[in-house]
Scaffold this motif. Sequence first.
Motif, PDB file in Angstrom:
ATOM      1  N   HIS B  20       0.825  -1.218   0.000  1.00 11.99           N
ATOM      2  CA  HIS B  20       0.000   0.000   0.000  1.00 11.99           C
ATOM      3  C   HIS B  20       0.857   1.266   0.000  1.00 11.99           C
ATOM      4  O   HIS B  20       0.341   2.366   0.169  1.00 11.99           O
ATOM      5  CB  HIS B  20      -0.917   0.017   1.217  1.00 11.99           C
ATOM      6  N   ARG B  29      -1.083   7.109  -0.350  1.00 11.42           N
ATOM      7  CA  ARG B  29      -1.369   7.790  -1.618  1.00 11.42           C
ATOM      8  C   ARG B  29      -2.581   8.673  -1.417  1.00 11.42           C
ATOM      9  O   ARG B  29      -3.702   8.204  -1.493  1.00 11.42           O
ATOM     10  CB  ARG B  29      -1.737   6.736  -2.664  1.00 11.42           C
ATOM     11  N   GLU B  33      -8.432  12.141  -7.491  1.00 10.78           N
ATOM     12  CA  GLU B  33      -8.714  10.961  -8.298  1.00 10.78           C
ATOM     13  C   GLU B  33      -8.067  11.010  -9.687  1.00 10.78           C
ATOM     14  O   GLU B  33      -7.617   9.992 -10.197  1.00 10.78           O
ATOM     15  CB  GLU B  33     -10.235  10.786  -8.417  1.00 10.78           C
ATOM     16  N   THR B  34      -8.002  12.207 -10.272  1.00  9.45           N
ATOM     17  CA  THR B  34      -7.416  12.329 -11.608  1.00  9.45           C
ATOM     18  C   THR B  34      -6.025  11.681 -11.675  1.00  9.45           C
ATOM     19  O   THR B  34      -5.641  11.113 -12.686  1.00  9.45           O
ATOM     20  CB  THR B  34      -7.281  13.814 -12.010  1.00  9.45           C
ATOM     21  N   LEU B  35      -5.281  11.807 -10.579  1.00 13.21           N
ATOM     22  CA  LEU B  35      -3.909  11.300 -10.590  1.00 13.21           C
ATOM     23  C   LEU B  35      -3.793   9.814 -10.277  1.00 13.21           C
ATOM     24  O   LEU B  35      -2.780   9.188 -10.583  1.00 13.21           O
ATOM     25  CB  LEU B  35      -3.060  12.066  -9.577  1.00 13.21           C
ATOM     26  N   MET B  36      -4.826   9.245  -9.661  1.00 13.20           N
ATOM     27  CA  MET B  36      -4.693   7.866  -9.197  1.00 13.20           C
ATOM     28  C   MET B  36      -4.334   6.861 -10.297  1.00 13.20           C
ATOM     29  O   MET B  36      -3.391   6.093 -10.132  1.00 13.20           O
ATOM     30  CB  MET B  36      -5.954   7.423  -8.446  1.00 13.20           C
ATOM     31  N   PRO B  37      -5.073   6.867 -11.427  1.00 11.05           N
ATOM     32  CA  PRO B  37      -4.724   5.883 -12.456  1.00 11.05           C
ATOM     33  C   PRO B  37      -3.273   6.040 -12.914  1.00 11.05           C
ATOM     34  O   PRO B  37      -2.578   5.068 -13.165  1.00 11.05           O
ATOM     35  CB  PRO B  37      -5.694   6.206 -13.596  1.00 11.05           C
ATOM     36  N   LEU B  40      -0.827   4.641 -10.318  1.00 14.99           N
ATOM     37  CA  LEU B  40      -0.822   3.184 -10.381  1.00 14.99           C
ATOM     38  C   LEU B  40      -0.004   2.714 -11.579  1.00 14.99           C
ATOM     39  O   LEU B  40       0.727   1.733 -11.507  1.00 14.99           O
ATOM     40  CB  LEU B  40      -2.253   2.650 -10.455  1.00 14.99           C
TER      41      LEU B  40
END
Lengths: 267, 411
Positions: B20, B29, B33-37, B40
Amino acid sequence: MQNRIDKKFSELKEVNKKALVAFVTSGDPNQKISKNILNVIRDQKIDLIEIGFPFSDPMADGPTIQKSSQRAIKAGANVDSTLQLVKNFRKNEKNIPIVLMGYFNPIFQYGLKNFFLNCSSVGVDGLIIVDLPPEEDHYINIYTKKYNVHNIRLLTPTTHKERLKKILQHTSGFLYYVSVMGITGTKKPSINEVRKSLTKIRKISDLPICVGFGIKNKNQIQSLNKFSDGCVVGSAIVSFIEEFDKGKYSENQMLKNISDFLANLKK
Amino acid sequence: MSKIMKKTNKINYYKFPDKHGRFGKFGGRFVAETLMPLLLDVEKKYKEVRRSKKFKRELSYYFKNYIGRPSPLYFAKRISKEIGDVKVYFKRDELNHTGAHKINNCVGQVLLAKKMGKKRIVAETGAGQHGLATATVCALFNLKCVVYMGALDIKRQAPNVFKMKLLGAEIIPVKSGTSTLKDAMNEALRDWVSNVKDTFYVIGTVAGPHPYPMMVRDFQSIIGIEAKKQILKVEKRLPDYLVACIGGGSNALGLFYPFLNNEDVNIIGIEAGGKGINSKMHAASLSRGKPGFLHGNYTYLLQNEEGQITDAHSISAGLDYPGIGPEHSWLKETGRVNYFSATDKEALNAFKICSKLEGIIPALEPSHALSYLLKNSKKFKKNQIIIMNMCGRGDKDIFSISDSLGIKFRI
């Protein structure tokens, strides 16, 4: 008690109407005027109010909301004063759903349990924590359920199908679709792109979807509402507060401008 | 039985971060949300290249031929004598191309960005060393480079600003917030959110959302890997102490990491004490902050009771940051590393002593680490071996130092 957000969206659905969501920062430019602004918004029969609690480092916000947060912090706004603002507002207004929006650190430092307990007692219906993705929402899941405060999530143009499922796991109330790749109040959304994304989301989720970021006028809202369940307007409203703060006009004039602006959007 | 118990209690520091992105409770992290993909994706690609022999070969090619690695481990004889009967070695990362350790990480991240097909690089910078290193590597690989720099730091670090422009980077002055490193990082993140498709964010320190703290640490750990080999060669044993300065903590972790499981090596990190950690003008987030969430990770931060981030202060722009890498927060709590601070004044004094005694003009950042050695000379026993990370050279600081010392000179 049924959450006001659910109630509102089912009422709107019955009459086939869309939600207009108005965003302001709590305590901007100060606590007293902030209260007057909320009253103006209520008088325009806005469907849902989103109140930002300020953070010193608002990573996902554009210049307008950054400045708004700074004004509010300078005037003493914090999580506590935000809850107080809602409490006072609720004295005369029992029905309109209220969503708090902000970043995780201020509420974490406030104390999560206390925060949710107070949200529930002053009448907050939902929460958007910008920097708490599903990977990290274990901090709040027990509280959102216990205190009946919806965890509203942002979906973005970068959210793909697999991720969407993960996001939906702990989401309730409505989905907030971020119409642009970027920060608040800057780029204009591409209507066609939003339409495509919403079609995909609807295949997986029955939750209402509101669209926000970069929405400033009635034309945009009309186009977006053809496939969304509502639109969020933020920076455009906050700009009036900024101009007032710069001394461009009086408080009454600012309130009137906000009022006229919203009335036009509602037409 | 007791021996076995002891063994299981021992932390294997090489098993962190966990899946994690956590170092104990720190890290994680926490981004929009825009940055999450994208994060990853960066994590996935990094895990691939981390194992790839080809990537490793490429990296060591540039380390050797472009940066000039390995950097020497130099026995600082006169400084050692000044402190007492000890042996102080400088790990001379100030001799790297562009004058600091920062470039180790930039080469690694930019190579990764290229593998991911990104065309545009953004970076934040405080002292300008990370911006300069990023601009340099972008010139080398023909990538567009945008550097966010606090308006105040642009003034403090004029030579680096000039160099970055020369290298073809676009410098964007950041006037929001306090106009320093943390605000530059906010702006760089905002840029990244707005340009996720073609842009890679090269973070300069061991902070930010996972996988950055791990990635930057790995690229910087070449410092410790070399130092370990070098000291074993000359002294036939491991050092008694490692000392490094800490802003976000990348040079320190680079030196420390390969020694973390060597329990007999004492490790010391020095934060910027500014005008004193009992004043409000310092950057000592571990000594005076508390854990919270900023720039994508859970870590010690300077903040007020309401969770608003407060201003850091240090004479050294590179340490002027209200947070610290999450792995340091964890190393503090596990007790593996001891953290202290040095004031502006102490650092300036060490700066002068080092210049005069060793003919090495250090940057203000490692001057903090050196001042700890000078101040605590009694702590060390005869013949003890100390490795200090000389992570940057002082060229960039001469203007701001001459200001502080009240010296006017013409160039």
